[in-house]
Design a protein around this motif. Structure first.
Motif, PDB file in Angstrom:
ATOM      1  N   PRO A  15     -26.375  25.343  21.974  1.00 19.09           N
ATOM      2  CA  PRO A  15     -25.597  24.150  22.326  1.00 19.09           C
ATOM      3  C   PRO A  15     -26.436  23.178  23.152  1.00 19.09           C
ATOM      4  CG  PRO A  15     -24.368  26.152  22.815  1.00 19.09           C
ATOM      5  CD  PRO A  15     -25.758  26.578  22.450  1.00 19.09           C
ATOM      6  N   VAL A  16     -26.200  21.891  22.949  1.00 26.20           N
ATOM      7  CA  VAL A  16     -26.884  20.878  23.753  1.00 26.20           C
ATOM      8  C   VAL A  16     -26.467  21.079  25.202  1.00 26.20           C
ATOM      9  CG1 VAL A  16     -27.096  18.402  24.185  1.00 26.20           C
ATOM     10  CG2 VAL A  16     -26.983  19.241  21.845  1.00 26.20           C
ATOM     11  N   PRO A  17     -27.426  21.219  26.141  1.00 28.09           N
ATOM     12  CA  PRO A  17     -27.079  21.429  27.551  1.00 28.09           C
ATOM     13  C   PRO A  17     -26.212  20.297  28.093  1.00 28.09           C
ATOM     14  CG  PRO A  17     -29.426  21.751  27.200  1.00 28.09           C
ATOM     15  CD  PRO A  17     -28.867  21.198  25.928  1.00 28.09           C
ATOM     16  N   ARG A  18     -25.318  20.613  29.015  1.00 27.23           N
ATOM     17  CA  ARG A  18     -24.383  19.612  29.554  1.00 27.23           C
ATOM     18  C   ARG A  18     -25.097  18.424  30.179  1.00 27.23           C
ATOM     19  NH1 ARG A  18     -18.751  21.671  31.210  1.00 27.23           N
ATOM     20  NH2 ARG A  18     -18.591  23.524  29.949  1.00 27.23           N
ATOM     21  N   HIS A  19     -26.220  18.682  30.859  1.00 32.95           N
ATOM     22  CA  HIS A  19     -26.913  17.566  31.502  1.00 32.95           C
ATOM     23  C   HIS A  19     -27.512  16.606  30.471  1.00 32.95           C
ATOM     24  CE1 HIS A  19     -30.304  20.340  30.837  1.00 32.95           C
ATOM     25  NE2 HIS A  19     -31.063  19.268  30.850  1.00 32.95           N
ATOM     26  N   ARG A  20     -27.759  17.078  29.233  1.00 29.01           N
ATOM     27  CA  ARG A  20     -28.239  16.201  28.167  1.00 29.01           C
ATOM     28  C   ARG A  20     -27.097  15.680  27.316  1.00 29.01           C
ATOM     29  NH1 ARG A  20     -31.932  19.233  24.934  1.00 29.01           N
ATOM     30  NH2 ARG A  20     -31.585  17.562  23.451  1.00 29.01           N
ATOM     31  N   ALA A  21     -25.974  16.372  27.299  1.00 29.53           N
ATOM     32  CA  ALA A  21     -24.841  15.963  26.469  1.00 29.53           C
ATOM     33  C   ALA A  21     -24.226  14.660  26.970  1.00 29.53           C
ATOM     34  CB  ALA A  21     -23.789  17.062  26.425  1.00 29.53           C
ATOM     35  N   ILE A  22     -24.370  14.376  28.270  1.00 29.97           N
ATOM     36  CA  ILE A  22     -23.782  13.146  28.796  1.00 29.97           C
ATOM     37  C   ILE A  22     -24.655  11.930  28.516  1.00 29.97           C
ATOM     38  CG2 ILE A  22     -22.470  14.314  30.603  1.00 29.97           C
ATOM     39  CD1 ILE A  22     -24.623  13.417  32.590  1.00 29.97           C
ATOM     40  N   THR A  23     -25.926  12.149  28.160  1.00 31.41           N
ATOM     41  CA  THR A  23     -26.787  11.033  27.795  1.00 31.41           C
ATOM     42  C   THR A  23     -26.557  10.682  26.332  1.00 31.41           C
ATOM     43  OG1 THR A  23     -28.609  12.487  27.159  1.00 31.41           O
ATOM     44  CG2 THR A  23     -28.540  11.743  29.460  1.00 31.41           C
ATOM     45  N   LEU A  24     -27.086   9.563  25.915  1.00 38.35           N
ATOM     46  CA  LEU A  24     -26.899   9.095  24.549  1.00 38.35           C
ATOM     47  C   LEU A  24     -27.666   9.985  23.577  1.00 38.35           C
ATOM     48  CD1 LEU A  24     -25.566   6.900  22.887  1.00 38.35           C
ATOM     49  CD2 LEU A  24     -27.631   5.533  23.192  1.00 38.35           C
ATOM     50  N   GLN A  25     -26.955  10.667  22.698  1.00 36.44           N
ATOM     51  CA  GLN A  25     -27.559  11.528  21.678  1.00 36.44           C
ATOM     52  C   GLN A  25     -27.802  10.711  20.412  1.00 36.44           C
ATOM     53  OE1 GLN A  25     -28.419  14.839  22.066  1.00 36.44           O
ATOM     54  NE2 GLN A  25     -27.907  14.468  24.199  1.00 36.44           N
ATOM     55  N   PRO A  26     -28.804  11.081  19.601  1.00 38.05           N
ATOM     56  CA  PRO A  26     -29.038  10.353  18.347  1.00 38.05           C
ATOM     57  C   PRO A  26     -27.805  10.432  17.445  1.00 38.05           C
ATOM     58  CG  PRO A  26     -30.805  11.919  18.782  1.00 38.05           C
ATOM     59  CD  PRO A  26     -29.766  12.141  19.821  1.00 38.05           C
ATOM     60  N   THR A  27     -27.398   9.302  16.914  1.00 40.69           N
ATOM     61  CA  THR A  27     -26.238   9.230  16.043  1.00 40.69           C
ATOM     62  C   THR A  27     -26.679   8.741  14.674  1.00 40.69           C
ATOM     63  OG1 THR A  27     -24.806   8.748  17.912  1.00 40.69           O
ATOM     64  CG2 THR A  27     -23.968   8.172  15.761  1.00 40.69           C
ATOM     65  N   LEU A  51     -23.559  13.664   4.981  1.00 40.95           N
ATOM     66  CA  LEU A  51     -23.490  12.313   5.515  1.00 40.95           C
ATOM     67  C   LEU A  51     -24.556  11.512   4.775  1.00 40.95           C
ATOM     68  CD1 LEU A  51     -21.976  10.678   7.704  1.00 40.95           C
ATOM     69  CD2 LEU A  51     -23.959  11.030   9.147  1.00 40.95           C
ATOM     70  N   HIS A  52     -24.121  10.675   3.836  1.00 40.74           N
ATOM     71  CA  HIS A  52     -25.030   9.884   3.009  1.00 40.74           C
ATOM     72  C   HIS A  52     -25.317   8.567   3.706  1.00 40.74           C
ATOM     73  CE1 HIS A  52     -24.117  12.647  -0.301  1.00 40.74           C
ATOM     74  NE2 HIS A  52     -22.850  12.539   0.069  1.00 40.74           N
ATOM     75  N   PRO A  53     -26.579   8.353   4.160  1.00 43.19           N
ATOM     76  CA  PRO A  53     -26.885   7.101   4.859  1.00 43.19           C
ATOM     77  C   PRO A  53     -26.768   5.916   3.915  1.00 43.19           C
ATOM     78  CG  PRO A  53     -28.863   8.444   4.599  1.00 43.19           C
ATOM     79  CD  PRO A  53     -27.725   9.233   4.061  1.00 43.19           C
ATOM     80  N   VAL A  54     -26.195   4.822   4.421  1.00 46.95           N
ATOM     81  CA  VAL A  54     -26.054   3.601   3.629  1.00 46.95           C
ATOM     82  C   VAL A  54     -27.413   2.925   3.506  1.00 46.95           C
ATOM     83  CG1 VAL A  54     -24.928   1.344   3.537  1.00 46.95           C
ATOM     84  CG2 VAL A  54     -23.664   3.346   4.322  1.00 46.95           C
ATOM     85  N   ASN A  55     -28.171   2.936   4.599  1.00 39.27           N
ATOM     86  CA  ASN A  55     -29.520   2.374   4.616  1.00 39.27           C
ATOM     87  C   ASN A  55     -30.471   3.425   4.063  1.00 39.27           C
ATOM     88  OD1 ASN A  55     -31.979   1.244   5.148  1.00 39.27           O
ATOM     89  ND2 ASN A  55     -31.583   0.862   7.322  1.00 39.27           N
ATOM     90  N   THR A  56     -31.132   3.152   2.950  1.00 44.54           N
ATOM     91  CA  THR A  56     -31.989   4.152   2.302  1.00 44.54           C
ATOM     92  C   THR A  56     -33.229   4.484   3.114  1.00 44.54           C
ATOM     93  OG1 THR A  56     -33.060   2.395   1.034  1.00 44.54           O
ATOM     94  CG2 THR A  56     -31.215   3.562  -0.018  1.00 44.54           C
ATOM     95  N   GLN A  57     -33.591   3.645   4.082  1.00 45.53           N
ATOM     96  CA  GLN A  57     -34.768   3.922   4.904  1.00 45.53           C
ATOM     97  C   GLN A  57     -34.456   4.916   6.023  1.00 45.53           C
ATOM     98  OE1 GLN A  57     -35.393  -0.075   6.003  1.00 45.53           O
ATOM     99  NE2 GLN A  57     -36.682  -0.551   4.245  1.00 45.53           N
ATOM    100  N   GLU A  58     -33.187   5.066   6.339  1.00 46.05           N
ATOM    101  CA  GLU A  58     -32.779   5.975   7.406  1.00 46.05           C
ATOM    102  C   GLU A  58     -32.660   7.395   6.861  1.00 46.05           C
ATOM    103  OE1 GLU A  58     -28.785   6.827   9.976  1.00 46.05           O
ATOM    104  OE2 GLU A  58     -29.333   4.737   9.621  1.00 46.05           O
TER     105      GLU A  58
END
Length: 103
Positions: A15-27, A51-58
């Motif tokens: 699990p993502v540690p709590r101290h890192r979970a409150i920061t902005l995670q990659p979405t 999850l199919h990205p709409v932007n093909t470069q992503e």
């Protein structure tokens, strides 16, 4: 449906540690699908979340196999499953926090 997903576990299945979970995670954003497919190697039908990205470069998130929706509410959901590394075929438990969005 268009959605944004964030991983709730690290690459090693911890699990993502709590101290890192409150920061902005990659979405990652894209079109979310949950389907059933027969997988020959597993010899059974498996639910797969993608999850199919709409932007093909992503680069999108790896698919979740044996996907299960654990929670739904207020335009959000949690999906749990197993990620499979394409190179090593290593299987890792993973969960996504998904937020439904308007395009």
């Amino acid at each position: 449906m268009y959605a944004a997903a964030t991983r709730l576990f690290e690459d090693q299945g911890r699990p993502v540690p709590r101290h890192r979970a409150i920061t902005l995670q990659p979405t990652h954003a894209g079109n979310l699908t949950l389907t059933e497919e027969y997988i020959k190697e597993w010899r059974r039908t498996v639910r797969i979340a993608k999850l199919h990205p709409v932007n093909t470069q992503e680069q999108g998130l790896p698919s979740l196999y044996d996907a299960v929706v654990l929670w739904i509410g207020s335009g959000e959901m949690t999906i749990a499953g197993v990620e499979i590394d394409e190179l090593t075929h290593k299987r890792t438990a993973q969960s996504w926090r998904v937020v439904i969005q308007a395009k």
